[in-house]
Design a protein around this motif. Structure first.
Motif, mmCIF file in Angstrom:
data_model
loop_
_atom_site.group_PDB
_atom_site.id
_atom_site.type_symbol
_atom_site.label_atom_id
_atom_site.label_comp_id
_atom_site.label_asym_id
_atom_site.label_seq_id
_atom_site.Cartn_x
_atom_site.Cartn_y
_atom_site.Cartn_z
ATOM 1 N N LEU A 72 0.837 -1.214 0.000
ATOM 2 C CA LEU A 72 0.000 0.000 0.000
ATOM 3 C C LEU A 72 0.869 1.260 0.000
ATOM 4 C CD1 LEU A 72 -2.714 -0.950 2.682
ATOM 5 C CD2 LEU A 72 -2.943 -0.966 0.195
ATOM 6 N N LEU A 73 2.054 1.147 0.575
ATOM 7 C CA LEU A 73 2.929 2.323 0.661
ATOM 8 C C LEU A 73 3.463 2.727 -0.721
ATOM 9 C CD1 LEU A 73 4.499 4.419 2.314
ATOM 10 C CD2 LEU A 73 6.253 2.687 2.746
ATOM 11 N N GLU A 74 3.760 1.735 -1.551
ATOM 12 C CA GLU A 74 4.393 2.052 -2.841
ATOM 13 C C GLU A 74 3.558 3.024 -3.697
ATOM 14 O OE1 GLU A 74 5.785 -1.371 -5.021
ATOM 15 O OE2 GLU A 74 6.646 -0.044 -6.532
ATOM 16 N N PRO A 75 2.249 2.741 -3.877
ATOM 17 C CA PRO A 75 1.455 3.731 -4.628
ATOM 18 C C PRO A 75 1.383 5.092 -3.932
ATOM 19 C CG PRO A 75 0.065 1.881 -3.883
ATOM 20 C CD PRO A 75 1.482 1.513 -3.610
ATOM 21 N N GLN A 76 1.449 5.092 -2.603
ATOM 22 C CA GLN A 76 1.447 6.391 -1.883
ATOM 23 C C GLN A 76 2.725 7.167 -2.213
ATOM 24 O OE1 GLN A 76 0.888 5.497 2.324
ATOM 25 N NE2 GLN A 76 -1.270 4.978 2.051
ATOM 26 N N ILE A 77 3.845 6.455 -2.326
ATOM 27 C CA ILE A 77 5.112 7.116 -2.666
ATOM 28 C C ILE A 77 4.999 7.722 -4.070
ATOM 29 C CG2 ILE A 77 7.575 6.740 -3.172
ATOM 30 C CD1 ILE A 77 7.489 4.482 -1.040
ATOM 31 N N ASN A 78 4.442 6.943 -4.986
ATOM 32 C CA ASN A 78 4.329 7.429 -6.365
ATOM 33 C C ASN A 78 3.429 8.655 -6.461
ATOM 34 O OD1 ASN A 78 6.000 5.431 -7.321
ATOM 35 N ND2 ASN A 78 4.298 3.983 -7.642
ATOM 36 N N GLU A 79 2.353 8.646 -5.681
ATOM 37 C CA GLU A 79 1.403 9.763 -5.786
ATOM 38 C C GLU A 79 1.848 10.995 -4.993
ATOM 39 O OE1 GLU A 79 -2.652 8.914 -4.589
ATOM 40 O OE2 GLU A 79 -3.243 11.006 -4.916
#
Ligand code: NAD
Ligand code: MG
Length: 411
Positions: A72-79
């Motif tokens: 879940l963290l990875e898409p948060q980093i991208n956004e």
């Protein structure tokens, strides 16, 4: 800036005017605020990102931290493009590093959480982590005089006295995110602390409100996780079913608003439309209403003392029928009684209560104990573990450790 604990100052109109003009005048507020979210993959963390997503002109994310959910963290980093993320589990932090390369810095462990709170560049610290583990990083943010948007009620439950002192010393302010405390906070804007007669915390009553006490013995994890009004993380959902959540909130309110337990009342209000109330010495009662949606108290904690326009669904008052209120059943919900007892005992008692509850809830979630056994374990811990008054951080940590060990060994 004053903190929430200096009630007289905080609610005096003069000071509010001063704060408005000199500290958070609307021009100043329009400056970008950098936000650190402790626990960004949880229910409060994701709701905070939801708020931030809608106001890119006001907020940017500088740090995100999680326990394990790197998926879940990875898409948060991208956004949201934070400069640093912290993953509590070291192996998972390594895995994430491999995946994201140079996109942002990655730290791990409790040391990483503390480092981020103590060193990174941010204006607002959102305490969205669950449990005792939120205490140490929150203290680092307080020592830097930051705004603390606090959802992690356990921080105040276990360390209320110390946290309060540190806030005063470092001029840090805690703005509550918990919906009941946000409601009270909103009711108190413009009021004088001396005019408060009592706080009235509303409780939904949870999924077992109408179940006979004997039947609490056989409720399943699935039933306990089925909260009627709110969608939240597992730990707080179980606490809401046992009403321990309301007990923790009484302790949280005690430290936030500086009132004794006799002035903090609980009323069951199953519709969760009135989020809490304040009764004043002239008999007037103020309430804050809204749909059960955490984005509103989160937004308020980020923008206070401003309010900004959003697109959340509005409460249709004409369609809001049958708001009901009644006293909680202390006999059936023993956790509630235990929380008042721990608050009255003071010292490390609330820390014992909290640690015992965290371990017992975990055991229940794993199917190792019955729901009705949660208060039994907490009661044993409160009886067994020695209470220490005016604890420092080390004593609080030791008390938490001893209690966890003790309750882990109980059947
Ligand atoms: P959650 O379980 O959904 O999320 C917890 C977050 O903390 C996750 O991001 C997780 O990765 C992180 N985390 C958990 N344990 C950790 C650890 N040991 N080290 C590092 N990170 C860890 O919980 P939630 O429902 O969002 O609740 C968070 C806090 O907010 C709790 O204290 C709860 O009582 C309070 N709160 C929640 C709500 C709500 O609507 N969910 C409402 C009021 C107050
Ligand atoms: Mg609450």
């Amino acid at each position: 800036m004053s903190n929430i604990f200096n009630l007289c100052e905080l609610y005096s109109i003069t000071l509010l005017k001063k704060r408005f003009l000199f500290t958070f005048g609307s021009r100043l507020f329009l400056d970008m605020k950098k936000v650190l979210i402790l626990g960004s993959t949880g229910s409060i963390g994701m709701n905070t990102l939801n708020v931030i997503r809608n106001f890119p002109q006001h907020f940017e994310v500088s740090v995100l931290t999680v326990n394990t959910r790197i998926d879940l963290l990875e898409p948060q980093i991208n956004e949201f493009k934070p400069t640093l993320v912290v993953v509590k589990e070291k192996k998972l932090a390594e895995q994430l590093k491999q995946k994201i390369g140079e996109k942002c810095n990655v730290l791990s462990g409790i040391e990483g959480l503390i480092f981020a709170a103590a060193n990174c560049d941010y204006d607002i610290f959102v305490g969205a982590m669950v449990g005792f583990a939120g205490l140490a990083p929150t203290i680092e943010a307080i020592k830097r005089g930051k705004r603390i948007a606090l959802a992690n009620k356990e921080t105040l439950v276990v360390g209320g006295e110390l946290v309060t002192k540190l806030c005063k010393k470092h001029n840090a302010e805690i703005i509550p995110v918990d919906s009941e405390h946000s409601a009270i906070f909103q009711c108190l804007v413009g009021e004088n602390a001396n005019a408060i007669n009592k706080l009235i915390l509303t409780a939904s009553g949870g999924p077992f409100l109408n179940l006979d006490k004997e039947k609490l013995n056989n409720v399943t994890v699935e039933e306990a996780l089925n909260h009627p009004n709110w969608k939240m993380g597992n730990k707080i959902t179980i606490d809401s079913a046992s009403l321990m959540n309301k007990g923790l909130e009484v302790i949280e309110a005690h430290w936030l608003f500086g009132l004794p337990k006799e002035k903090i009342e609980i009323v069951v209000h199953p519709q969760s439309i009135i989020h809490s109330m304040v009764e004043f010495i002239d008999g007037s009662i103020k309430a804050q209403l809204g749909l059960p949606d955490m984005r509103l108290p989160i937004q308020y904690a980020l923008t206070y003392p401003e309010r900004i326009q959003n697109n959340l669904t509005r409460t249709d008052i004409a369609a809001t029928k049958n708001l009901t209120f009644f006293k909680p059943d202390f006999n059936k919900f023993e956790c509630l009684k235990l929380a008042y007892t721990a608050l009255e005992a003071g010292g490390t008692s609330p820390c014992i209560l909290n640690a015992a509850n965290e371990v017992a809830v975990d055991k229940f979630l794993q199917g190792r104990i019955k729901f009705s056994h949660i208060p039994v374990m907490i009661n044993k811990a409160l009886d067994k573990i020695v209470n220490h008054f005016t604890p420092d951080l080390e004593t609080i940590f030791e008390c938490d450790r001893i209690t966890r060990n003790y309750v882990s060994g109980l059947n």
